[in-house]
Write a protein that holds these residues in place. Structure first.
Motif, short mmCIF file in Angstrom:
data_model
loop_
_atom_site.label_atom_id
_atom_site.label_comp_id
_atom_site.label_asym_id
_atom_site.label_seq_id
_atom_site.Cartn_x
_atom_site.Cartn_y
_atom_site.Cartn_z
N CYS A 25 1.00 -1.36 -0.14
CA CYS A 25 0.05 0.01 -0.15
C CYS A 25 0.72 1.28 0.08
O CYS A 25 1.75 1.51 0.90
CB CYS A 25 -0.93 -0.05 1.27
N CYS A 28 0.26 5.74 2.35
CA CYS A 28 0.95 6.48 3.59
C CYS A 28 2.34 6.13 3.84
O CYS A 28 2.63 5.03 3.20
CB CYS A 28 0.01 6.39 4.80
N PHE A 31 3.60 2.21 4.29
CA PHE A 31 3.87 1.23 3.18
C PHE A 31 3.65 -0.19 3.42
O PHE A 31 4.76 -1.01 3.40
CB PHE A 31 5.29 1.58 2.49
N CYS A 32 2.56 -0.45 4.13
CA CYS A 32 2.15 -1.78 4.46
C CYS A 32 2.15 -2.86 3.26
O CYS A 32 1.86 -2.53 2.19
CB CYS A 32 0.86 -1.79 5.06
N CYS A 42 -3.61 0.37 9.53
CA CYS A 42 -4.96 1.26 9.68
C CYS A 42 -6.19 0.49 9.88
O CYS A 42 -7.24 1.05 10.41
CB CYS A 42 -5.07 2.26 8.56
N ARG A 45 -7.87 -0.85 5.51
CA ARG A 45 -7.39 -1.29 3.95
C ARG A 45 -6.54 -2.44 4.25
O ARG A 45 -5.84 -2.75 5.13
CB ARG A 45 -6.18 -0.08 3.49
#
Ligand code: SF4
Length: 368
Positions: A25, A28, A31-32, A42, A45
């Motif tokens: 991701c 933000c 960067f998961c 979060c 998502r």
């Protein structure tokens, strides 16, 4: 691992596939990197199969009509009412979170209102609000929903307000703020150590967001710093923060120093003494900032707006309440004609009637 059904949502933007098969991701700076069925930090998502989805599209933790001063925004349509809502989750993990019941939600029982973008815009217009605020939790993580709601609001002549920590990467930042008219950005402290230790984040992207807003958009924005005793309230840190705002953003960006109360995982700290807020305000004013406010206390002298040209009191304020109004319709000082920075449009409030400190919950959409 969760199933695809339990992760139902709308396709999310801003992610890409890594060589090892995980999906990253890019919304933000966290960067998961997600395997199938995993959620990001979060929590809202998640990876569902071969895409990253937003699981909270159209689902809200509740709606309230608030005074715009509560966001806080003191130079944007003062005295007006704003329809406020949020969803669940957050991309920071602040130990002192003051909204933890929403931001830390790990199930969606709280998401009681199912509201389409057009339903929110219609509710705001019908209740006489001049704007809609994306708040309670950070709109960055529900970006796809926030921008759709914002577009529906603009189509009805309503303004949009983001209340955000500014922890977002460049492309989604541009997409979100293109739909916003105003923002309050939380600048939680002015050290990387604070962001790392107490928020599991970093300061640099937040400063980038502030510079972006100032230099690349017309979004009116104000900054809030919650002062926590012993953590971010030293005179040296306030001096550094104020000097940075002055140099990079200029003297007209309002700065709010607000009082902490013990909450979430930070119950061992006392509430912020009012003297700490007043000292911080003095330091920021000495650095050259023109509009510096105290918050979460009653202190009219430091919550009112004064003309930076001649010192006349333009707007009297006691916490969220407008107590005095002397601005001209186009936002000038009646004494010397100096323009007060901000967005002003006629008298205080909605059609000349300040909303006051009321907080009125309302239902929007289908309900649970
Ligand atoms: S938005 Fe959520 S999933 Fe994406 S990187 Fe940030 S915390 Fe992780």
């Amino acid at each position: 691992m969760e199933t695809r059904e339990s992760l139902a949502g709308v396709p999310g933007r801003y992610w890409h596939r890594l060589d090892d098969g995980r999906l990253q991701c890019d919304l933000c700076p966290r960067f998961c990197r997600l395997r199938d069925g995993q959620r990001g930090l979060c929590f809202v998502r998640a990876r569902a199969g071969e895409e990253v989805v937003l699981t909270t599209y159209g689902r809200s933790s509740g709606f309230c009509i608030d005074p715009i001063e509560k966001k806080p925004l003191n130079h944007f349509l003062p005295g007006s009412s704003v329809l406020s809502f949020g969803t669940a989750g957050c991309n920071l993990a602040c130990k002192f979170c003051q909204n933890w019941d929403i931001s830390k939600a790990r199930e969606f029982d709280r998401l009681t209102d199912l509201a389409a973008p057009e339903a929110i815009a219609a509710a705001a217009a019908e209740s006489g609000c001049r704007s809609v605020a994306y708040t309670y939790n950070d709109p960055v993580i529900f970006l796809e929903y926030a921008v759709d709601v914002a577009a529906a609001c603009r189509a009805r002549g309503l303004r949009n307000v983001a209340v955000t920590a500014g922890y977002v990467t460049a492309a989604p930042r541009a997409e979100l703020f293109a739909q916003m008219d105003a923002a309050n950005v939380d600048l939680k402290a002015f050290t990387e150590g604070f962001y790392k230790k107490l928020c599991a984040g970093s300061l640099a992207p937040v400063l980038e967001t502030l510079e972006y807003l100032r230099h690349e958009t017309d979004v009116w924005f104000e900054i809030t710093t919650l002062l926590i005793p012993g953590e971010n309230d030293s005179p040296a840190e306030i001096e550094a923060l104020s000097a940075w705002v002055m140099e990079r953003l200029g003297p007209d960006v309002p700065l709010h120093f607000t009082a902490f109360h013990p909450d979430w995982k930070m119950l061992d700290k006392p509430p912020t003494p009012p003297e700490t807020l007043l000292r911080a305000r003095r330091i920021a004013r000495e650095a050259g900032l023109r509009h510096v406010y105290s918050g979460n206390i009653h202190h009219e002298a430091t919550q009112s707006t004064f003309c930076h040209g001649c010192g006349a009191r333009l707007i009297g304020r006691d916490w969220y309440e407008i107590t005095h109004w002397a601005l001209t319709a186009d936002g000038r000082c009646p004494e010397c004609g100096t323009a007060c920075p901000g967005r002003f449009d006629g008298p205080a409030g909605d059609k000349g009637r300040p909303w006051g400190r009321r907080r009125v919950p309302m239902r929007v959409g289908l309900g649970a």
